[in-house]
Design a protein around this motif. Structure first.
Motif, short mmCIF file in Angstrom:
data_model
loop_
_atom_site.label_atom_id
_atom_site.label_comp_id
_atom_site.label_asym_id
_atom_site.label_seq_id
_atom_site.Cartn_x
_atom_site.Cartn_y
_atom_site.Cartn_z
N UNK A 93 0.79 -1.22 0.00
CA UNK A 93 0.00 0.00 0.00
C UNK A 93 0.82 1.26 0.00
N UNK A 94 2.01 1.21 0.56
CA UNK A 94 2.69 2.48 0.78
C UNK A 94 3.52 2.92 -0.39
N UNK A 95 2.82 3.13 -1.48
CA UNK A 95 3.42 3.83 -2.60
C UNK A 95 3.31 5.33 -2.32
N UNK A 96 2.59 5.66 -1.25
CA UNK A 96 2.51 7.04 -0.79
C UNK A 96 3.80 7.36 -0.05
N UNK A 97 4.21 8.59 -0.11
CA UNK A 97 5.48 9.00 0.48
C UNK A 97 5.24 9.64 1.84
N UNK A 98 4.80 8.83 2.79
CA UNK A 98 4.50 9.35 4.12
C UNK A 98 5.71 9.19 5.02
N UNK A 99 5.92 10.16 5.89
CA UNK A 99 7.02 10.09 6.85
C UNK A 99 6.44 9.83 8.23
N UNK A 100 6.08 8.57 8.46
CA UNK A 100 5.44 8.16 9.70
C UNK A 100 5.83 6.71 9.96
N UNK A 101 5.72 6.28 11.21
CA UNK A 101 6.01 4.88 11.53
C UNK A 101 4.96 3.99 10.86
N UNK A 102 5.44 2.98 10.14
CA UNK A 102 4.55 2.05 9.45
C UNK A 102 4.82 0.65 9.96
N UNK A 103 3.75 -0.06 10.32
CA UNK A 103 3.85 -1.45 10.74
C UNK A 103 2.97 -2.27 9.81
N UNK A 104 3.55 -3.30 9.23
CA UNK A 104 2.77 -4.17 8.34
C UNK A 104 2.29 -5.38 9.12
N UNK A 105 0.98 -5.57 9.17
CA UNK A 105 0.40 -6.69 9.90
C UNK A 105 0.37 -7.98 9.09
N UNK A 106 0.66 -7.92 7.80
CA UNK A 106 0.77 -9.12 6.96
C UNK A 106 -0.41 -10.07 7.13
N UNK A 107 -1.60 -9.55 6.96
CA UNK A 107 -2.84 -10.33 7.08
C UNK A 107 -3.29 -10.85 5.73
N UNK A 108 -3.88 -12.03 5.72
CA UNK A 108 -4.48 -12.56 4.49
C UNK A 108 -5.68 -11.71 4.10
N UNK A 109 -5.91 -11.60 2.81
CA UNK A 109 -7.07 -10.87 2.28
C UNK A 109 -8.31 -11.74 2.47
N UNK A 110 -9.34 -11.23 3.15
CA UNK A 110 -10.56 -12.02 3.36
C UNK A 110 -11.43 -12.14 2.11
N UNK A 111 -11.23 -11.27 1.14
CA UNK A 111 -12.09 -11.26 -0.05
C UNK A 111 -12.05 -12.60 -0.78
N UNK A 112 -13.22 -13.19 -0.95
CA UNK A 112 -13.33 -14.45 -1.68
C UNK A 112 -13.01 -15.68 -0.85
N UNK A 113 -12.66 -15.50 0.42
CA UNK A 113 -12.36 -16.63 1.30
C UNK A 113 -13.66 -17.23 1.84
#
Length: 140
Positions: A93-113
């Motif tokens: 997601x972070x193709x945006x150039x934000x200067x903030x702490x980012x944490x990736x939760x690495x969750x599976x996508x629920x769509x279609x599950x």
């Protein structure tokens, strides 16, 4: 750790599943802890979908959390820069150039599950949101 005011950002590509569940759990946790005046919650996507995924709406209804009527929103760099921490959901997601702490939760996508898998993802998100509030606010 104690904080006077915190802004959490929950971000994914479509803002139609994981980030919507995360924001809803954060809203509930904020209310449960009486932190309405201290916690701001932002959610959005880099390429928002037209609607929240039906399976996400269904599993959240099981917990009396109504996502019907929520509309995925686009998130901007300016919005993210207002956050103390941005939680991404495991999608690039972070193709945006934000200067903030980012944490990736690495969750599976629920769509279609299948519904049981969506419930598992929901449970994982709920736990992570509770842990996030514990980290920032402890037993307040």
């Amino acid at each position: 750790m104690s904080n006077d005011h915190v802004t959490f950002g929950f971000v994914c590509v479509q803002n139609a599943g994981r980030s919507q569940m995360s924001a809803a759990f954060a809203e509930r946790e904020r209310q449960r802890r009486g932190l309405e005046d201290r916690v701001e919650i932002i959610t959005g996507g880099t390429h928002p979908a037209d609607e929240v995924h039906a399976e996400v709406v269904d599993v959240m209804k099981e917990l009396d959390i109504n996502l019907t009527g929520r509309v995925p929103q686009e998130v901007s760099t300016a919005m993210l820069n207002e956050c103390d921490v941005v939680l991404t959901m495991g999608c690039s997601t972070l193709e945006l150039d934000a200067s903030v702490e980012v944490r990736d939760w690495a969750l599976d996508d629920p769509h279609g599950q299948d519904i049981d898998r969506v419930r598992e993802i929901r449970g994982e998100i709920e736990g992570r949101v509770t842990d996030l509030f514990d980290e920032f606010f402890g037993d307040e």
